[in-house]
Enzyme design. Structure first.
Site, short mmCIF file in Angstrom:
data_model
loop_
_atom_site.label_atom_id
_atom_site.label_comp_id
_atom_site.label_asym_id
_atom_site.label_seq_id
_atom_site.Cartn_x
_atom_site.Cartn_y
_atom_site.Cartn_z
N GLU A 287 0.21 -1.38 5.57
CA GLU A 287 1.04 -1.11 6.52
C GLU A 287 0.96 0.48 6.84
O GLU A 287 1.44 0.88 8.28
CB GLU A 287 2.61 -1.45 5.91
CG GLU A 287 3.55 -1.11 6.88
CD GLU A 287 4.10 0.28 6.96
OE1 GLU A 287 4.88 0.86 7.69
OE2 GLU A 287 3.73 1.13 6.16
N ASP B 35 0.85 -1.25 0.03
CA ASP B 35 0.04 0.06 0.05
C ASP B 35 1.07 1.23 -0.19
O ASP B 35 2.11 1.43 0.43
CB ASP B 35 -1.02 -0.08 1.19
CG ASP B 35 -0.26 0.02 2.49
OD1 ASP B 35 0.76 -0.72 2.84
OD2 ASP B 35 -0.53 0.67 3.46
#
Length: 408
Positions: free
Chosen positions: A175, A80
């Site tokens: 994350e 991400d």
């Protein structure tokens, strides 16, 4: 152009921004689409046990090619990108033989990456840089890490004479919103220890990070017509302001560095009737971390006495802890990474992470996981960039770590 660059340029074009407050895991569909691409690529490279689970975690194995016992090493990066800025329609720009002057990212919007604002740019005079077009972040955090890991793995698969033990790789979702380790199966991963490839400029090696907590505060007021409000109105906005001003004014991100902790007010939304505050609390030292949290509790208690019970509701939750406490029991993984950097011509820069990584939480889940550099700068914003040579060196460091453990 190096394979690591080709991969990186390809990866950043996938929109994988994570989303706070999502009810799905991963938080966005784009991360799953990207994960499927990575699965296909890893299968094409010939890795074993390539798997995408229902939560969006990608895992794979490079089998050992040595007869003696060596530790199983993991390498981890996250898919991400930060929700702080758009990661959709990323248009990377390649600046060859950088001249040390201003880089025009976007002429029509007058967006300039300047060494006046980012002096470290001067260090890369003569080098090739990858920048944004000024309208999005770049995504080096952490698609550079993914590109570097896969490029290193490709080298292992194409060069069977290169000694290595069993290597595990994992790519995680979410994350950037603090959930990257939430569904990570350490037992399934099967590594003895690991490295996240999620750091910044070349040479960074990190095994200390903040202890972290989040404080969500609701201030409840009483709203009546201001013309008849005397001794009746309780303005939650003013009480919220009072709470903010009771915190140490110098202990905020803008005034701290190194090992100094802080309180950070991330958002305020409200009205006379109700105001919500969202803080993060950070400190490297456990005792100071506890003191910071206790101060929040004391302020809430004081204001509840002053303005009435339940004026303040405080939801205080720990997020992650300083991985140094776990890494120091396996300090050889830090020493080996230092040696690997030195052997490939990179000067190690061992600094504390003024933030967190998946590795911080994984270390407390039984998988000690320090952090290696990606080479990137200015993450999470339009001025993000990465020098190509730093990406190539990151690949070299990964391979050297693997070699050092295989030939001990």
């Amino acid at each position: 152009m190096a394979k690591v660059v080709d991969r990186f340029i390809s990866y950043v074009k996938y929109s994988t921004t994570s989303k706070e407050g999502s009810e799905t895991f991963p938080s966005t569909e784009g991360q799953l689409k990207f994960a499927r691409l990575l699965v296909d690529e890893l299968k094409e490279l010939g890795l074993n046990n390539v798997h995408l689970d229902e939560y969006g975690y990608v895992m794979a194995t490079v089998p050992s090619n040595v007869d003696h016992k060596v530790p199983t090493i993991g390498f981890i990066a996250h898919m991400d990108t930060s929700p702080d800025m758009s990661g959709t329609n990323v248009k990377p720009q390649i600046v060859e033989n950088y001249n040390g002057k201003d880089i025009v990212l976007n002429k029509s919007k007058n967006i300039i990456l300047s060494p006046d604002n980012f002096p470290e740019l001067k260090k890369y005079t003569g080098k090739t840089l990858i920048t944004t077009d000024g309208t999005t972040l770049l995504g080096a955090d952490d698609k550079a890490g993914i590109a570097e890991i896969i490029t290193a793995v490709e080298h292992l698969m194409n060069n069977p004479e290169y000694p290595h033990g069993e290597i595990k790789i994992a790519f995680t979702p979410d994350e950037e919103i603090g959930q990257g380790a939430d569904k990570f199966r350490v037992d399934k991963f099967g590594a003895d220890f690991a490295y996240t490839v999620d750091g910044g400029p070349i040479g960074e090696l990190e095994y200390e990070n903040f202890n972290a907590a989040r404080a969500k505060i609701t201030v409840n007021g009483v709203n009546v017509h201001p013309g008849t409000a005397k001794n009746k109105m309780k303005n939650s906005l003013l009480i919220a302001n009072e709470l903010i001003n009771m915190l140490p004014p110098a202990e905020i991100p803008a005034h701290t560095e190194g090992y100094e902790g802080f309180f950070h007010l991330m958002s305020v939304t409200g009205s006379v009737e109700q105001t919500r505050l969202d803080f993060i609390i950070r400190d490297f030292y456990k005792n100071k971390f506890e003191e910071r949290k206790n101060l929040m509790v004391k302020i809430a208690d004081y204001l509840n006495v002053k303005y009435g019970e339940n004026t303040i509701t405080l939801n205080l939750k720990d997020q992650y802890y300083n991985m140094k406490e776990k890494i120091k029991e396996h300090i050889h993984i830090v020493y080996t990474a230092r040696r690997a950097m030195e052997e490939v011509g990179v000067t190690p820069r061992v600094n504390p992470i003024r933030g967190g990584t998946d590795g911080a939480r994984l270390s407390y889940m039984g998988l000690p996981t320090p952090n290696l550099f990606t080479g990137g700068h200015n993450f999470h914003g339009r001025y993000e960039y990465i020098p190509v040579f730093a990406m190539e060196k990151a690949v070299d460091v990964i391979l050297k770590i693997i070699e050092l453990y295989a030939t001990k």
